[in-house]
Motif scaffolding. Structure first.
Motif, PDB file in Angstrom:
ATOM      1  N   LEU A  66       4.841  35.369  42.174  1.00  0.00           N
ATOM      2  CA  LEU A  66       5.015  34.097  42.888  1.00  0.00           C
ATOM      3  C   LEU A  66       3.717  33.662  43.557  1.00  0.00           C
ATOM      4  CD1 LEU A  66       8.524  34.843  44.404  1.00  0.00           C
ATOM      5  CD2 LEU A  66       8.012  33.135  42.642  1.00  0.00           C
ATOM      6  N   LYS A  67       2.964  34.616  44.065  1.00  0.00           N
ATOM      7  CA  LYS A  67       1.679  34.285  44.688  1.00  0.00           C
ATOM      8  C   LYS A  67       0.733  33.678  43.659  1.00  0.00           C
ATOM      9  CE  LYS A  67      -2.404  36.446  46.684  1.00  0.00           C
ATOM     10  NZ  LYS A  67      -3.115  37.722  46.833  1.00  0.00           N
ATOM     11  N   HIS A  68       0.690  34.267  42.463  1.00  0.00           N
ATOM     12  CA  HIS A  68      -0.185  33.740  41.412  1.00  0.00           C
ATOM     13  C   HIS A  68       0.249  32.345  40.959  1.00  0.00           C
ATOM     14  CE1 HIS A  68      -3.043  36.921  40.635  1.00  0.00           C
ATOM     15  NE2 HIS A  68      -2.083  37.832  40.652  1.00  0.00           N
ATOM     16  N   GLN A  69       1.529  32.031  41.145  1.00  0.00           N
ATOM     17  CA  GLN A  69       2.028  30.697  40.797  1.00  0.00           C
ATOM     18  C   GLN A  69       1.915  29.733  41.984  1.00  0.00           C
ATOM     19  OE1 GLN A  69       5.751  30.738  38.164  1.00  0.00           O
ATOM     20  NE2 GLN A  69       5.696  32.879  38.850  1.00  0.00           N
ATOM     21  N   ASN A  70       1.301  30.221  43.053  1.00  0.00           N
ATOM     22  CA  ASN A  70       1.106  29.448  44.288  1.00  0.00           C
ATOM     23  C   ASN A  70       2.426  29.020  44.923  1.00  0.00           C
ATOM     24  OD1 ASN A  70      -0.800  28.532  46.179  1.00  0.00           O
ATOM     25  ND2 ASN A  70      -0.564  26.423  45.481  1.00  0.00           N
ATOM     26  N   ASP A  71       3.474  29.802  44.686  1.00  0.00           N
ATOM     27  CA  ASP A  71       4.761  29.559  45.337  1.00  0.00           C
ATOM     28  C   ASP A  71       4.818  30.465  46.572  1.00  0.00           C
ATOM     29  OD1 ASP A  71       7.351  29.102  46.101  1.00  0.00           O
ATOM     30  OD2 ASP A  71       8.255  29.546  44.154  1.00  0.00           O
ATOM     31  N   LEU A  72       4.056  30.083  47.577  1.00  0.00           N
ATOM     32  CA  LEU A  72       3.858  30.964  48.728  1.00  0.00           C
ATOM     33  C   LEU A  72       5.118  31.140  49.571  1.00  0.00           C
ATOM     34  CD1 LEU A  72       0.267  29.909  49.877  1.00  0.00           C
ATOM     35  CD2 LEU A  72       0.974  31.615  48.191  1.00  0.00           C
ATOM     36  N   ALA A  73       5.917  30.084  49.674  1.00  0.00           N
ATOM     37  CA  ALA A  73       7.138  30.173  50.485  1.00  0.00           C
ATOM     38  C   ALA A  73       8.092  31.218  49.907  1.00  0.00           C
ATOM     39  CB  ALA A  73       7.821  28.818  50.572  1.00  0.00           C
ATOM     40  N   ASN A  74       8.314  31.163  48.591  1.00  0.00           N
ATOM     41  CA  ASN A  74       9.209  32.137  47.961  1.00  0.00           C
ATOM     42  C   ASN A  74       8.560  33.514  47.857  1.00  0.00           C
ATOM     43  OD1 ASN A  74      11.683  30.741  47.460  1.00  0.00           O
ATOM     44  ND2 ASN A  74      10.633  29.540  45.902  1.00  0.00           N
ATOM     45  N   CYS A  75       7.235  33.541  47.815  1.00  0.00           N
ATOM     46  CA  CYS A  75       6.525  34.815  47.848  1.00  0.00           C
ATOM     47  C   CYS A  75       6.832  35.547  49.157  1.00  0.00           C
ATOM     48  CB  CYS A  75       5.021  34.573  47.713  1.00  0.00           C
ATOM     49  SG  CYS A  75       4.015  36.067  47.859  1.00  0.00           S
ATOM     50  N   ILE A  76       6.768  34.809  50.259  1.00  0.00           N
ATOM     51  CA  ILE A  76       7.078  35.396  51.578  1.00  0.00           C
ATOM     52  C   ILE A  76       8.522  35.891  51.611  1.00  0.00           C
ATOM     53  CG2 ILE A  76       7.482  34.829  54.011  1.00  0.00           C
ATOM     54  CD1 ILE A  76       4.594  35.253  53.546  1.00  0.00           C
ATOM     55  N   LYS A  77       9.431  35.112  51.028  1.00  0.00           N
ATOM     56  CA  LYS A  77      10.843  35.523  50.998  1.00  0.00           C
ATOM     57  C   LYS A  77      11.018  36.833  50.233  1.00  0.00           C
ATOM     58  CE  LYS A  77      12.872  30.887  51.389  1.00  0.00           C
ATOM     59  NZ  LYS A  77      13.668  29.843  50.684  1.00  0.00           N
ATOM     60  N   ALA A  78      10.317  36.966  49.101  1.00  0.00           N
ATOM     61  CA  ALA A  78      10.387  38.197  48.305  1.00  0.00           C
ATOM     62  C   ALA A  78       9.853  39.376  49.111  1.00  0.00           C
ATOM     63  CB  ALA A  78       9.600  38.027  47.013  1.00  0.00           C
TER      64      ALA A  78
END
Length: 224
Positions: free
Chosen positions: A84-96
């Motif tokens: 998710l971080k590599h896809q720049n989906d930072l909000a969902n990255c934090i959730k994971a």
């Protein structure tokens, strides 16, 4: 007991991984997972392969399958967060990451990535505020430009870009405020100062201004 055939496929996948043949390794890990979908390591290893070839959507899919196989397998959350971080989906990255930390709160990899991604989020928000402030300035909206830069400053007071913009915006804003306040009645000015003091938790000063405001209203016959 582990599925012997699935474990043999995993071992083959590991050999391909070590030699850099990631596509062949993925085939073996997926085949192992098809034989026994309850073992999270198979899809975790597949996710690692997808990371190596830079396919982060497939990495995300593999990581989600890994977590589905065993929600207590912490590495699955790390794999998902990485994708998710590599896809720049930072909000969902934090959730994971937070989901993983709920399983193992002391995990150093999860904690380290959360700190890093939180900093990325902060930097992105600051950049967004600066872009918005630039738009306000271009449209002649100095008041909102100043307020937006204040929000940015709260996140990164030392940011050179914010300081540069503020040096241009603040004098204009202060001039506008002096002009605006000079046109306020005594009642309105006291109320505004009271509101400012209240927001700053300076309650004694707020009471002084509100009391003066009330006195002004009484003098003008506007009780209540």
């Amino acid at each position: 007991m582990p599925n012997a055939q699935a474990e043999a496929l995993k071992a083959q996948g590991n050999s391909f991984f070590k030699s850099g043949n990631y596509s062949a390794a993925i085939e073996k890990y997926n085949a192992a997972s098809e034989l026994d979908s309850t073992v999270p390591a198979y899809q975790s290893n597949a996710a690692a392969c997808w990371e190596k070839v830079g396919n982060y959507e497939e990495m995300e899919n593999a990581a989600r399958k890994c977590i589905a196989a065993n929600k207590s397998f912490v590495k699955g959350y790390f794999r998902l967060a990485t994708a998710l971080k590599h896809q720049n989906d930072l909000a969902n990255c934090i959730k994971a990451l937070e989901s993983g930390l709920a399983v193992q709160s002391t995990n150093p990899d999860l904690k380290g990535m959360k700190k890093e991604v939180t900093e990325l989020q902060r930097a992105e928000q600051v950049a967004s505020y600066c872009r918005k402030a630039d738009e306000y300035v271009a449209n002649g909206d100095i008041a909102n430009a100043y307020k937006t830069l204040e929000l940015a400053s709260r996140l990164d007071a030392a940011n050179a870009g914010i300081k540069s913009l503020m040096s241009k915006v603040k004098p204009k804003y202060e001039q506008m405020e002096r002009q605006r306040k000079s046109n306020l009645s005594s009642t309105a000015l006291h109320k505004e100062k009271g509101d400012e003091a209240y927001k700053a938790a300076n309650f004694e000063e707020a009471i002084v201004h509100y009391s003066a405001c009330i006195q002004d209203l009484k003098k003008n016959g506007k009780d209540g």
